[in-house]
Scaffold this active site. Structure first.
Site, PDB file in Angstrom:
ATOM      1  N   GLU A 146      31.917  39.981  39.516  1.00  0.00           N
ATOM      2  CA  GLU A 146      32.962  40.685  38.763  1.00  0.00           C
ATOM      3  C   GLU A 146      32.649  40.538  37.283  1.00  0.00           C
ATOM      4  OE1 GLU A 146      37.648  40.688  37.780  1.00  0.00           O
ATOM      5  OE2 GLU A 146      36.874  38.965  38.833  1.00  0.00           O
ATOM      6  N   ARG A 197      39.756  46.249  40.335  1.00  0.00           N
ATOM      7  CA  ARG A 197      38.930  45.702  39.246  1.00  0.00           C
ATOM      8  C   ARG A 197      38.019  46.765  38.621  1.00  0.00           C
ATOM      9  NH1 ARG A 197      41.844  41.886  40.314  1.00  0.00           N
ATOM     10  NH2 ARG A 197      41.253  39.691  40.210  1.00  0.00           N
ATOM     11  N   SER A 213      37.622  34.543  38.487  1.00  0.00           N
ATOM     12  CA  SER A 213      36.838  34.903  39.682  1.00  0.00           C
ATOM     13  C   SER A 213      35.466  35.395  39.237  1.00  0.00           C
ATOM     14  CB  SER A 213      37.510  36.044  40.441  1.00  0.00           C
ATOM     15  OG  SER A 213      38.792  35.695  40.844  1.00  0.00           O
TER      16      SER A 213
END
Ligand code: EPU
Length: 335
Positions: free
Chosen positions: A330, A159, A235
């Protein structure tokens, strides 16, 4: 009257900004750059990975509509595609599956734009976008010049990329060069995906890319909120990586804890930690935790950004207190 950002963020936070510019060419983007000097500004793709924390972003928002998919090279076993940053990600994956360009099937049904795939290094079911990115075309917002980043220069990790960290806010992605295979090599590391294929009478040997895409869409539909109906950013937190020692301690008290090896320790699913703390399906104000996947925070309708932050903070505090693990969003907080 300030422009609304409601349709520019998948969390559906009803925020506004000072100015909004949607551009559809590199020239238009470059012509906008002088206005950014000395101003607060933000580039948003599909808005699927950010949270407007305050009701008004007092700055300029840029949004790409650069849309094109070109085959720039074809070899005996691969194809190189140049894709506009403003292309819808899932439409691009569907195009690849239809044309027999393989590698991205597992990344089906992820909301967002192609440009963001190169910034976030989106990942799912054992595949990351960065694995297939050969290079990224950008504009340097300080000079207006083109800069091509090779795969190695993008520093892809879980990520993460150079565009998300060292160069955050400096380079705007205009096109992404994807190298895809002409031979189908399915990645079937996730049992949930394999189970769906098997339920349709398929095995890893008989499933084609369209069947794999279909299975991934089904898994996401079952676990994640429908992006067309429920506001969320997928997420909310990254899966934390803990030391080997801490993982062993946790496993001695919770032998059922899912865990995966990572390059610098042991990855523990944040969704599991949040569920253990009793948050799955719970709500706080107009924000909630998705009942099927605790890693996903949702807008129950007209939630403000600060309500979502309050929920996220309460979860972080509980996970820290119970497991001594820090959860990091995130999602990017925009103030
Ligand atoms: N789990 C729970 N409770 C939950 C959620 C998960 O116990 O509420 C457990 C599951 O049972 C499983 C493990 O946690 O053992 C992992 O769950 P899952 O396979 O759903 O994946 P994840 O780690 O929660 C990551 C990505 C997702 C991606 C999936 C599949 C991150 C931050 N998220 O989630 O990406 O779709 O893997 O590969 O890495 C996104 O980024 O928006 C996203 C949805």
């Amino acid at each position: 009257m300030y422009p609304s950002l409601l349709s520019y963020n998948t969390f559906r936070i009803n925020a506004t900004c000072r100015e909004l510019h949607v551009y559809d060419s590199i020239d238009q983007l470059v012509s906008l750059l002088p206005q950014l000097v000395g101003q607060r500004w933000l580039h948003i793709g599909g808005g699927s990975n950010l949270l407007f924390v305050t009701p008004h972003f007092d700055g300029i928002v840029l949004h790409s509509h650069i849309r094109s998919i070109e085959v720039v090279e074809r070899t005996s076993d691969s194809v190189l595609l140049r894709v506009g940053a403003g292309e819808d990600w899932d439409a691009f994956v569907a195009y690849c599956v239809e044309h027999g360009f393989y590698g991205l099937e597992n990344l089906s049904f992820i909301p967002g734009q192609v440009g963001a795939s190169a910034v976030q290094n989106v990942g799912a079911y054992g595949v990351e976008a960065g694995d297939h990115i050969e290079a990224v075309e950008t504009i340097d917002t300080e000079t207006g010049e083109n800069r091509l980043f090779s795969h190695a220069e993008c520093h892809y990790a879980y990520r993460s990329s150079i565009f998300k960290h060292e160069y955050q806010g400096r380079y705007v992605v205009t096109h992404v060069l994807y190298r895809l295979s002409l031979t189908f090599h399915p990645v079937l590391t996730h049992t949930a995906v394999v189970r769906i294929l098997e339920n349709s009478g398929l095995s890893p040997d008989t499933a084609d890319a369209a069947a794999l895409r279909h299975a991934v869409v089904e898994v996401r539909r079952a676990k994640l909120p429908d992006p067309h109906e429920v506001g969320s950013a997928g997420s909310f937190f990254m899966n934390p990586i803990v030391s080997e020692t801490q993982a062993q301690q946790l496993l001695s008290t919770h032998p059922e804890m899912p865990h995966y090896p990572a390059s610098n320790g042991v990855k523990v699913p944040a969704g599991w930690l949040i569920e253990q703390c009793g948050w799955k399906g719970r709500t706080l104000g107009r924000a909630g935790v998705h009942p099927m996947q605790a890693l996903v925070l949702i807008n129950l309708g007209q939630a403000t950004g600060s309500e979502v932050v309050q929920l996220a903070t309460a979860i972080q505090n509980d996970v820290k207190q119970r497991f001594d693990i820090a959860l990091h969003p995130e999602v990017l907080y925009i103030h």
